[in-house]
Design an enzyme around this catalytic site. Structure first.
Site, short mmCIF file in Angstrom:
data_model
loop_
_atom_site.label_atom_id
_atom_site.label_comp_id
_atom_site.label_asym_id
_atom_site.label_seq_id
_atom_site.Cartn_x
_atom_site.Cartn_y
_atom_site.Cartn_z
N ASN A 1 24.49 8.63 42.24
CA ASN A 1 25.10 9.94 42.50
C ASN A 1 25.36 10.61 41.15
O ASN A 1 26.21 10.15 40.39
CB ASN A 1 26.41 9.75 43.28
CG ASN A 1 27.12 11.06 43.60
OD1 ASN A 1 26.78 12.11 43.04
ND2 ASN A 1 28.10 11.01 44.47
N HIS B 1 22.08 16.62 48.46
CA HIS B 1 22.84 15.95 47.40
C HIS B 1 22.73 14.44 47.61
O HIS B 1 22.83 13.95 48.73
CB HIS B 1 24.30 16.41 47.44
CG HIS B 1 25.18 15.56 46.58
ND1 HIS B 1 24.88 15.29 45.27
CD2 HIS B 1 26.35 14.91 46.85
CE1 HIS B 1 25.82 14.52 44.76
NE2 HIS B 1 26.71 14.27 45.69
N CYS C 1 30.11 18.21 43.42
CA CYS C 1 28.69 17.92 43.71
C CYS C 1 27.97 19.12 44.32
O CYS C 1 26.74 19.12 44.42
CB CYS C 1 28.58 16.72 44.63
SG CYS C 1 29.37 15.26 43.95
O1 UT7 Z 1 29.30 13.02 45.89
C1 UT7 Z 1 30.41 13.63 46.50
C2 UT7 Z 1 30.71 13.09 47.80
N1 UT7 Z 1 30.79 11.65 47.79
C3 UT7 Z 1 30.38 10.98 48.84
O2 UT7 Z 1 29.85 11.58 49.74
C4 UT7 Z 1 30.66 9.51 48.88
C5 UT7 Z 1 31.02 9.14 50.28
N2 UT7 Z 1 31.42 7.77 50.47
C6 UT7 Z 1 30.55 6.73 50.45
O3 UT7 Z 1 29.39 6.87 50.11
C7 UT7 Z 1 31.04 5.39 50.94
O4 UT7 Z 1 32.29 5.57 51.57
C8 UT7 Z 1 31.18 4.31 49.84
C9 UT7 Z 1 29.80 3.88 49.36
C10 UT7 Z 1 32.01 4.84 48.70
C11 UT7 Z 1 31.86 3.07 50.42
O5 UT7 Z 1 31.14 2.61 51.56
P1 UT7 Z 1 31.92 2.32 52.94
O6 UT7 Z 1 30.92 1.79 53.87
O7 UT7 Z 1 32.64 3.57 53.33
O8 UT7 Z 1 32.90 1.16 52.53
P2 UT7 Z 1 34.48 1.08 52.65
O9 UT7 Z 1 35.12 1.82 51.56
O10 UT7 Z 1 34.91 1.39 54.06
O11 UT7 Z 1 34.68 -0.48 52.42
C12 UT7 Z 1 34.09 -1.46 53.30
C13 UT7 Z 1 34.25 -2.83 52.65
C14 UT7 Z 1 35.67 -3.10 52.16
O12 UT7 Z 1 35.95 -4.47 52.37
P3 UT7 Z 1 36.83 -4.94 53.64
O13 UT7 Z 1 38.15 -4.24 53.49
O14 UT7 Z 1 36.06 -4.51 54.84
O15 UT7 Z 1 36.89 -6.42 53.46
C15 UT7 Z 1 35.58 -2.85 50.68
O16 UT7 Z 1 36.53 -3.57 49.94
O17 UT7 Z 1 33.40 -2.95 51.50
C16 UT7 Z 1 34.19 -3.37 50.37
N3 UT7 Z 1 33.60 -2.81 49.16
C17 UT7 Z 1 32.71 -3.46 48.42
N4 UT7 Z 1 32.17 -4.70 48.53
C18 UT7 Z 1 31.27 -5.06 47.59
C19 UT7 Z 1 33.82 -1.59 48.65
N5 UT7 Z 1 33.07 -1.44 47.54
C20 UT7 Z 1 32.38 -2.59 47.38
C21 UT7 Z 1 31.44 -3.04 46.43
N6 UT7 Z 1 30.91 -4.26 46.56
N7 UT7 Z 1 31.04 -2.26 45.39
#
Ligand code: UT7
Length: 330
Positions: free
Chosen positions: A286, A256, A112
């Site tokens: 993204n 980004h 990215c």
């Molecule tokens: O572009 C290059 C660099 N990339 C980035 O900078 C991306 C960076 N990361 C992010 O933007 C975020 O980490 C994500 C958007 C990918 C994920 O958000 P998060 O707040 O970090 O969520 P998480 O992975 O910690 O998951 C939290 C909860 C989990 O459920 P439990 O274990 O708390 O019950 C996941 O299973 O959210 C759940 N979850 C979802 N729920 C509904 C993860 N994805 C989804 C989804 N819909 N699509």
């Protein structure tokens, strides 16, 4: 002598994939995607349209704005992790499609941060007198390497292209305009947190790699998030310091577009009101290397970015890589 951005262009596929569409594919909700990422919809290309076909209209638009022809170009650099082929490069395909001369054309892979890296390369080439006019493109079709079984990542990505034409500021109406400072960094020790395992020399394509979905994006989202926040702040502050532009004199931040929460955090750390931040994540998601040039072109064409404005572009991505470019608009 500075390197000025003479023209911008962008292009996105017509087909829109909304959060509601995604609700039908994976266990997710529009509400979760909006609140956790800021994304509402993204563009998705069809199977017959490779990255070079998105890059072509973006490049033509940038050349038009610059008032130049493809035959005026001395180099083409394409930032992408989703080239048409491993080789030949998408830049070479674009050289042919544009009808450019037999100039240097190559792809650059920095995730990215790709567009920031190619701006730095073009800036150095132009300042060294190696090239007069350079076309930089950021293009991605991430939906073609998305793991549609992984709800944590498949909701994030979209397709698109953005381009700029760069040239010496001395040839323009405003010699003071152009790139004021650049900053780039990397840390390969963290590469496994955001990776496409299959298809390279470490894991050549095989039945096994296809069966195990290894030709798609693997991301440890919350770990990447922490590094993105820290590194983008570092890159933003370094870029500003090197440029001599104070926070008060900064007109636009173009980060980004990975997650609205990362963008909000960065704006708060820089004490910059969100009115000065260009945000497109709601409509494009993204788009990796194309996210900054897409946002830049949006803000230039709708008149937000004006002559004399100080613009900070900052990115973070796979590698890990991160960096920034500060430019005074022509
Ligand atoms: O572009 C290059 C660099 N990339 C980035 O900078 C991306 C960076 N990361 C992010 O933007 C975020 O980490 C994500 C958007 C990918 C994920 O958000 P998060 O707040 O970090 O969520 P998480 O992975 O910690 O998951 C939290 C909860 C989990 O459920 P439990 O274990 O708390 O019950 C996941 O299973 O959210 C759940 N979850 C979802 N729920 C509904 C993860 N994805 C989804 C989804 N819909 N699509």
């Amino acid at each position: 002598m500075r390197t000025a951005i003479l023209g911008t262009g962008s292009f996105t596929p017509k087909k829109v994939l909304t959060n509601l569409d995604l609700e039908k594919i994976v266990d997710t909700t529009d509400e979760w995607i909006r609140t956790r990422t800021g994304i509402v919809e993204r563009r998705i290309s069809d199977e017959n349209t490779p990255s070079s076909e998105l890059a072509l209209p973006a490049a033509r638009n940038a050349l038009d704005m610059a008032g130049l022809k493809a035959t005026d170009l001395d180099a083409i650099i394409v930032a992408t992790v989703t080239p048409d082929y491993v080789f030949p490069s998408t830049a070479c395909l674009l050289q042919h499609k544009l009808g450019a001369n037999k100039i240097m054309a190559y792809d650059s892979s920095a995730g990215c941060t790709g567009f920031i890296y190619v701006l730095v390369q073009a800036d150095a080439m132009i300042k060294a007198g190696m090239a007069k006019y350079v076309l930089d493109v950021g293009v991605e079709e991430l939906t073609k390497i998305t793991n549609w079984d992984d709800r944590a990542s498949c909701v994030l990505f979209g397709d698109g292209a953005g381009a700029v034409v760069l040239g010496p500021s001395v040839e323009t109406k405003n010699e003071d305009a152009g790139i004021l400072a650049t900053y780039t960094a990397s840390d390969g020790s963290l590469g496994d947190l955001l990776i496409q395992y299959g298809g390279g020399s470490a894991m050549p394509a095989s039945h096994k790699t296809v069966d195990e979905n290894l030709h798609t994006i693997y991301m440890v989202g919350n770990e990447v998030f922490k590094h993105a926040v820290r590194s983008m702040e570092e890159a933003a502050l370094k870029g500003l310091e090197l440029s001599g532009v104070s926070m008060d004199d900064l007109d636009w931040l173009i980060p980004h577009q990975a997650n609205i929460r990362i963008i909000d955090f960065l704006a708060r750390r820089l004490k910059l009101p969100m009115e000065k931040v260009v945000v497109t994540i709601d409509k494009y998601g993204n788009t990796s290397a194309s996210s900054i040039p897409l946002a830049l072109d949006d803000a230039v064409r709708d008149g937000r970015i004006k002559s004399g404005d100080n613009v900070l572009m900052v990115a973070f991505g796979a590698g890990f890589t991160w960096g920034s470019v500060v430019v005074r608009w022509l």
